[in-house]
Scaffold this motif. Sequence first.
Motif, PDB file in Angstrom:
ATOM      1  N   PRO A  71       0.483  -1.352  -0.151  1.00 43.26           N
ATOM      2  CA  PRO A  71       0.204  -0.284  -0.316  1.00 43.26           C
ATOM      3  C   PRO A  71       0.370   1.433  -0.324  1.00 43.26           C
ATOM      4  CG  PRO A  71       0.244  -0.292   2.316  1.00 43.26           C
ATOM      5  CD  PRO A  71       1.072  -1.848   1.411  1.00 43.26           C
ATOM      6  N   PHE A  72       2.076   1.051  -0.332  1.00 44.08           N
ATOM      7  CA  PHE A  72       3.274   2.398  -0.458  1.00 44.08           C
ATOM      8  C   PHE A  72       2.544   3.731  -1.595  1.00 44.08           C
ATOM      9  CE2 PHE A  72       4.923  -1.018   1.510  1.00 44.08           C
ATOM     10  CZ  PHE A  72       5.285  -0.489   3.278  1.00 44.08           C
ATOM     11  N   SER A  73       2.817   3.001  -2.518  1.00 47.12           N
ATOM     12  CA  SER A  73       2.646   3.531  -4.003  1.00 47.12           C
ATOM     13  C   SER A  73       2.236   2.466  -5.339  1.00 47.12           C
ATOM     14  CB  SER A  73       4.044   4.615  -4.340  1.00 47.12           C
ATOM     15  OG  SER A  73       4.204   5.141  -5.845  1.00 47.12           O
ATOM     16  N   TYR A  74       0.951   2.840  -5.742  1.00 47.00           N
ATOM     17  CA  TYR A  74       0.433   2.049  -6.926  1.00 47.00           C
ATOM     18  C   TYR A  74      -0.320   2.903  -7.514  1.00 47.00           C
ATOM     19  CZ  TYR A  74      -3.161   0.827  -3.230  1.00 47.00           C
ATOM     20  OH  TYR A  74      -4.629   1.016  -2.183  1.00 47.00           O
ATOM     21  N   LEU A  75      -1.191   1.972  -8.790  1.00 45.63           N
ATOM     22  CA  LEU A  75      -2.075   2.827  -9.126  1.00 45.63           C
ATOM     23  C   LEU A  75      -3.374   2.554  -8.906  1.00 45.63           C
ATOM     24  CD1 LEU A  75      -0.557   3.266 -12.704  1.00 45.63           C
ATOM     25  CD2 LEU A  75      -1.274   5.124 -11.672  1.00 45.63           C
ATOM     26  N   ASP A  76      -3.970   3.687  -8.757  1.00 50.54           N
ATOM     27  CA  ASP A  76      -5.629   3.249  -8.793  1.00 50.54           C
ATOM     28  C   ASP A  76      -6.740   3.790  -9.687  1.00 50.54           C
ATOM     29  OD1 ASP A  76      -8.506   2.041  -7.842  1.00 50.54           O
ATOM     30  OD2 ASP A  76      -8.248   4.580  -5.808  1.00 50.54           O
ATOM     31  N   TYR A 104      -0.671   5.291   8.637  1.00 48.05           N
ATOM     32  CA  TYR A 104       0.128   4.306   8.742  1.00 48.05           C
ATOM     33  C   TYR A 104      -1.603   3.221   9.090  1.00 48.05           C
ATOM     34  CZ  TYR A 104       1.761  -0.170  10.188  1.00 48.05           C
ATOM     35  OH  TYR A 104       1.989  -1.457   9.741  1.00 48.05           O
ATOM     36  N   ASP A 105      -2.327   3.848   9.780  1.00 47.66           N
ATOM     37  CA  ASP A 105      -3.349   3.038  10.274  1.00 47.66           C
ATOM     38  C   ASP A 105      -4.384   3.071   8.920  1.00 47.66           C
ATOM     39  OD1 ASP A 105      -5.833   2.288  11.766  1.00 47.66           O
ATOM     40  OD2 ASP A 105      -6.560   4.504  11.716  1.00 47.66           O
ATOM     41  N   LYS A 106      -4.251   4.402   8.349  1.00 53.29           N
ATOM     42  CA  LYS A 106      -5.404   4.523   6.486  1.00 53.29           C
ATOM     43  C   LYS A 106      -4.808   3.427   6.210  1.00 53.29           C
ATOM     44  CE  LYS A 106      -5.683   7.729   2.813  1.00 53.29           C
ATOM     45  NZ  LYS A 106      -5.251   8.812   2.601  1.00 53.29           N
ATOM     46  N   ILE A 135      -8.481  -0.222   1.502  1.00 55.58           N
ATOM     47  CA  ILE A 135      -7.590   0.262   0.556  1.00 55.58           C
ATOM     48  C   ILE A 135      -8.639   0.357  -0.001  1.00 55.58           C
ATOM     49  CG2 ILE A 135      -6.188   1.152   2.171  1.00 55.58           C
ATOM     50  CD1 ILE A 135      -4.710  -1.149   0.847  1.00 55.58           C
ATOM     51  N   PRO A 136      -7.933   0.767  -1.376  1.00 58.26           N
ATOM     52  CA  PRO A 136      -8.690   1.033  -2.866  1.00 58.26           C
ATOM     53  C   PRO A 136      -7.573   0.189  -3.677  1.00 58.26           C
ATOM     54  CG  PRO A 136      -7.997   3.379  -2.574  1.00 58.26           C
ATOM     55  CD  PRO A 136      -8.019   2.311  -1.119  1.00 58.26           C
ATOM     56  N   PRO A 137      -8.165  -0.371  -4.405  1.00 54.64           N
ATOM     57  CA  PRO A 137      -8.990  -0.455  -5.195  1.00 54.64           C
ATOM     58  C   PRO A 137      -9.754  -1.565  -4.988  1.00 54.64           C
ATOM     59  CG  PRO A 137      -7.461  -2.030  -6.958  1.00 54.64           C
ATOM     60  CD  PRO A 137      -6.416  -1.411  -5.001  1.00 54.64           C
ATOM     61  N   THR A 138      -9.892  -2.071  -4.244  1.00 53.16           N
ATOM     62  CA  THR A 138     -11.244  -4.275  -3.446  1.00 53.16           C
ATOM     63  C   THR A 138     -11.383  -3.453  -2.243  1.00 53.16           C
ATOM     64  OG1 THR A 138      -8.909  -5.275  -2.665  1.00 53.16           O
ATOM     65  CG2 THR A 138      -9.470  -5.096  -4.816  1.00 53.16           C
ATOM     66  N   ASN A 139     -10.919  -2.273  -1.500  1.00 51.88           N
ATOM     67  CA  ASN A 139     -11.823  -1.673  -0.112  1.00 51.88           C
ATOM     68  C   ASN A 139     -11.385  -2.723   1.156  1.00 51.88           C
ATOM     69  OD1 ASN A 139     -12.590   1.029  -0.681  1.00 51.88           O
ATOM     70  ND2 ASN A 139     -14.170  -0.234  -1.390  1.00 51.88           N
ATOM     71  N   SER A 140     -10.302  -3.656   0.210  1.00 54.71           N
ATOM     72  CA  SER A 140     -10.182  -4.863   1.538  1.00 54.71           C
ATOM     73  C   SER A 140      -9.046  -4.285   2.669  1.00 54.71           C
ATOM     74  CB  SER A 140      -8.841  -6.326   0.740  1.00 54.71           C
ATOM     75  OG  SER A 140     -10.111  -6.608  -0.499  1.00 54.71           O
ATOM     76  N   ALA A 141      -8.498  -4.624   4.052  1.00 52.48           N
ATOM     77  CA  ALA A 141      -7.709  -3.861   4.665  1.00 52.48           C
ATOM     78  C   ALA A 141      -6.557  -4.711   5.141  1.00 52.48           C
ATOM     79  CB  ALA A 141      -8.784  -3.987   6.051  1.00 52.48           C
ATOM     80  N   LEU A 142      -5.044  -4.538   4.859  1.00 54.71           N
ATOM     81  CA  LEU A 142      -4.271  -5.184   5.311  1.00 54.71           C
ATOM     82  C   LEU A 142      -4.373  -6.100   6.702  1.00 54.71           C
ATOM     83  CD1 LEU A 142      -1.630  -3.452   3.788  1.00 54.71           C
ATOM     84  CD2 LEU A 142      -2.850  -5.839   2.545  1.00 54.71           C
ATOM     85  N   GLY A 143      -4.493  -4.894   8.123  1.00 54.51           N
ATOM     86  CA  GLY A 143      -4.751  -5.593   8.875  1.00 54.51           C
ATOM     87  C   GLY A 143      -3.387  -5.264   9.359  1.00 54.51           C
ATOM     88  N   LEU A 144      -2.086  -5.240   9.197  1.00 53.64           N
ATOM     89  CA  LEU A 144      -0.815  -5.330   9.593  1.00 53.64           C
ATOM     90  C   LEU A 144      -0.814  -4.300  10.288  1.00 53.64           C
ATOM     91  CD1 LEU A 144       1.338  -7.272   9.614  1.00 53.64           C
ATOM     92  CD2 LEU A 144       1.890  -5.450   7.632  1.00 53.64           C
TER      93      LEU A 144
END
Length: 293
Positions: A44-49, A257-259, A265-274
């Motif tokens: 979730p650092f830097s990617y295209l959405d 970080y929490d965000k 998070i986009p694009p699938t609105n899944s949470a890493l939960g880390l």
Amino acid sequence: MKFRTTLLCASMGLACLATAHADTLAKISERGQITVAYRESSIPFSYLDGGKPVGITVDISNAIVEAVKQATGKKDLKVNWQAVTSQNRIPLLVNGTIDMECGSTTNNTTRAKDVDFAINHFYTGTRLLVKKTSGIKNYSDLNGKTVAVTSGTTNLQVLRKANAENKWGMEVVMPKDHADAFLLVENDRAVAFGMDDILLFGLIANAKNPAAYEVVADALQVEPYACMLRKDDPKFKTLVDGVIGDMMKSGKFTAMYDKWFMKPIPPTNSALGLPMSDALKKNLVELSDKAAF
């Protein structure tokens, strides 16, 4: 100050690089623009959405850009976003094409010979992404099997060295970016993708079928991520460190970080939960830019 470069030809089949001999802030002020690098698949650092760069280090980059506007007195500063890969990120920074890169770049002593790094903003280690049906649990299960490792990464060096020393017998292929490496596993052209574990979790969270994949194996080493800056440019490093340090001390970084790591998070609105690691919590206080190996 004019932005000057001295061309230096690199060896080992790489393109010629250029060593920048200028004040980055002066270059930006003179040209009225800043060029910021991003990665296309470093979730979730830097990617295209939707064609737009997003992620926690994109947010960090935007905060740095605002500080640059204040430092140069250019409120209308033009901001250019440049996609980079693991292979070309250092050459493009050194030759002046980009002015900084905040993504998923490891701060290590080898790279520090050519570039400088800001305060570390994450800590991770090399592990394996596999299909749950593969039967792969650790590196010793990879004898005679194909493993994808993104070209130009420290992970490639680490895995090659460990493969030789431990006689694991893995066959390594080198796609140009993380998304391409994931596709090799998805299409059964590789049984595993060796990479920083956080990037693997991000790819799984945004996969078509996340339940089909898992991250396995022991972490081979701990690596810090940091924003990459041109070498010997103390003014710009002081500005960037000031922005990141202030965010870490004020609690803004923790909120970011929490965000990106705890919430959907986009694009699938899944949470890493880390949750934040102890190493990163420690660096919110120490504000260290110490390199790995």
